[in-house]
Design a protein around this motif. Structure first.
Motif: not given
Ligand SMILES: *[C@@H]1O[C@H](CO)[C@@H](O)[C@H](O)[C@H]1NC(C)=O
Ligand SMILES: *[C@@H]1O[C@H](CO)[C@@H](O)[C@H](O)[C@H]1NC(C)=O
Ligand SMILES: *[C@@H]1O[C@H](CO)[C@@H](O)[C@H](O)[C@H]1NC(C)=O
Ligand SMILES: *[C@@H]1O[C@H](CO)[C@@H](O)[C@H](O)[C@H]1NC(C)=O
Length: 569
Positions: A325, A347-348, A369
């Motif tokens: 992230k 967000s990752p 993600k």
């Protein structure tokens, strides 16, 4: 490991005086031009239902409206057939002859969606590339018989690929191509070859003796690689910044010595297959630039744990670990004093792109993600593009897309300041039915600066033929219409942008240079026209020779259409 050379000592000496110079420059010279506030989150549109070839690799060709998209001949099939009558009934290739029915590279007009297939013989799978001084694409490496191939595609309407197999000294599969200040290219790494070499001029070949062993790539190799497609940037002092896995160095390409090693960037691996993404932030010049060291900052974002590929691809049942992230930001011109500043994205993200927008801010887009690179190895598409503001060093989420763009997805900045988004999951030969099917739809994203309320700040460059070739250090003038009654210099930027070659989260040779503006005046004859006086980049290490899109940005809003310029001696 720290190797000090005479050059290193010299640069460190010069660095001591840089902070003093910094104190006296105004905000604008740090790239912080005033820009209008907006809460507009951008708009997505489906541009084309089918590009025919899934855009594993993507680049704009200068002066045309063509984007070049290509994948790999190994897939044998695609969604576009050549016009040959024999090919029209072929659905799945069953023979070598039928394989030749399917295109693996196309020129797509990014204004009209028109697609033109181009024949390719030597496999371009996971290859590298860059535009040369004349605006031709020079593509290097790939798979199998393409791995030592160099290919050239010119930008004329009926140009076709020229392919030169057996040109490179080592195979280059997942390698990175970089342009030097004199316009020459080097290629770094690739599977099984921790080496680098210069790309020979057209028609010449490299022998094994012309390949240089690179211990740094050997050392950054994990059991599952994590050092392929290294991020390579030309520093403004002529050295090369090279980032692989979690380490980075400055290499002097003249002496092949490592001038400096930067601190490790912790928290996982950032290079393929733990594919993070990266860009160099805009290089900001002053009017009448005289600094001996021009600052350059590099952003490296996302990626995954060192064992992400093992978990997702080699473990049964597979595990898809969360992507990284954070981002690291480093001022590489600070040398010994350079440290990573750690920033948290909203967000990752893995398998994304970091595109430098015409305004100089960064768009983080595409990807997933969790998981790793490899066509079935990622999950949880990250549909939300993120805007990284350089001035405030902060992130903001923009409107999401609806189409997952996973492994093998790409993006490009267009002359009208929109973003072209393409590709994803070629899979092993174009799957229509899969968790993430092969994507040949192409979208356009209009970022925050397309807020209708900001439309009045969109300027129009009045084309002046004389201004199309910009020599190093040359003062020149630009005529601009609109924007405001009187263009306020504090709100104005002129940014030149080198179209990158994008694949696998790496945008090779992506570079923005913010030119020094010395003056803005009303035109004497036309009262709706302003004349901007500015100066070309000082040399090739700041702006390698070649084609750039020139964007005028007013109050944070790019002009209606960039002008192509040729930067040269
Ligand atoms: C590219 O597209 C723009 C906008 O549609 C158009 O004005 C221009 O003429 C096109 N250029 C070329 C070279 O086709
Ligand atoms: C390159 O290799 C592929 C097989 O991977 C083959 O189909 C193709 O014909 C080869 N190209 C040439 C020009 O030999
Ligand atoms: C950097 O990567 C190596 C593996 O290549 C790993 O052993 C090391 O722990 C990592 N360093 C940090 C600080 O994360
Ligand atoms: C692992 O990745 C390779 C290459 O991306 C792919 O061909 C293979 O199917 C994957 N294996 C599994 C078990 O996911």
């Amino acid at each position: 490991m720290r190797i000090t050379t005479a050059t290193g000592m010299l640069w460190r000496g010069l660095c001591m005086i840089v902070p003093l110079l910094f104190a006296s420059v105004n905000l604008r010279n740090k790239g912080i031009a005033a820009s209008a506030e907006t809460n507009y989150k951008g708009k997505w549109e489906l541009f084309s239902q089918n590009s025919g070839v899934s855009a594993m690799h993507l680049i704009l060709l200068p002066k045309t409206n063509n984007s070049l998209m290509f994948d790999a001949t190994i897939f044998k099939t695609s969604r576009l057939k050549f016009q040959d009558p024999h090919c029209q009934n072929v659905v799945v290739p069953k023979s070598l002859v039928e394989e030749h029915c399917f295109a693996h590279s196309v020129l797509m007009d990014f204004e009209t969606t028109k697609v033109k297939p181009l024949r390719l013989k030597y496999d371009t799978w996971c290859s590298s590339g860059a535009l040369d001084v004349k605006g031709r694409l020079v593509s290097t490496g790939g798979f199998n018989n393409g791995s030592d191939t160099v290919r050239i595609l010119d930008k004329c309407d009926d140009c076709t690929w020229k392919e030169y197999p057996g040109t490179l000294g080592n195979g280059r599969w997942y390698a990175t191509q970089v342009t030097l200040g004199d316009g020459r290219f080097m290629v770094f790494g690739g599977r099984d070859f921790p080496t680098y070499e210069f790309v020979p001029t057209e028609g010449k070949r490299n022998t094994k003796n012309q390949v240089i062993d690179f211990k740094f790539l050997r050392e950054t190799h994990d059991p599952v690689e994590n050092n392929l497609y290294p991020f390579v940037y030309l520093h403004t002092d002529g050295n090369l910044f090279i980032f692989a896995n979690n380490r980075s160095v400055l290499l002097n390409p003249k002496t092949n010595s490592i001038v400096h090693e930067f601190p490790v960037l912790p928290n996982g691996a950032r290079s393929y297959p733990s594919s993070g993404f990266s860009c160099m932030l805009p290089i900001t010049l002053q009017p009448d630039e005289k600094r001996s060291v021009i600052p350059a900052e590099v952003l490296v974002c996302g990626g995954a744990a060192h064992n992400a590929f093992t978990l997702a691809n080699l473990t049964r049942p597979p595990v898809f670990p969360p992507a990284t992230k954070d981002c690291g930001l480093i001022d590489i011109s600070q040398m010994q004093k350079a440290t990573w500043k750690i920033l948290q994205m909203p967000s990752p993200r893995i398998l994304g792109d970091a595109l430098v927008l015409p305004t100089g801010d960064v768009l983080l887009v595409n990807g997933a993600k969790s998981g790793s690179a490899g066509w079935e190895n990622a999950r949880d598409p990250n549909l939300v593009p993120v805007l990284y503001s350089v001035a405030s060093s902060s992130f903001k989420e923009l409107n999401p897309s609806t189409i997952p763009r996973m492994y093998h997805s790409t993006s490009a900045v267009l002359p009208d300041a929109r973003i072209l988004i393409a590709g994803s999951n070629t899979n092993d030969g174009y799957l229509d039915v899969a968790l993430f099917p092969t994507e040949t739809r192409v979208e356009k994203f209009s970022p925050h600066y397309f807020d209708p309320a900001l439309d009045r700040f969109r300027t129009e460059i009045v084309y002046d033929k004389k201004a199309k070739r910009i020599n190093y250090g040359m003062p020149f003038k630009l005529q601009v219409k609109g924007g405001d009654e009187n263009l306020d210099m504090q709100k104005l930027q002129v940014n030149i942008y080198n179209p990158p070659f994008t694949t696998h989260g790496i945008s090779m040779n992506q570079r923005m240079i913010r030119l020094g503006i010395s003056d803005v005046k009303k035109d004497k004859d036309a009262k709706d026209v302003s004349v901007i006086s500015l100066q070309g980049a000082p040399n090739g290490n700041v702006a390698p020779p070649g084609y750039y899109m020139l964007f005028v940005v007013y109050n944070g809003v790019p002009c209606r259409r960039a002008m192509w310029i040729n930067v040269n001696k």
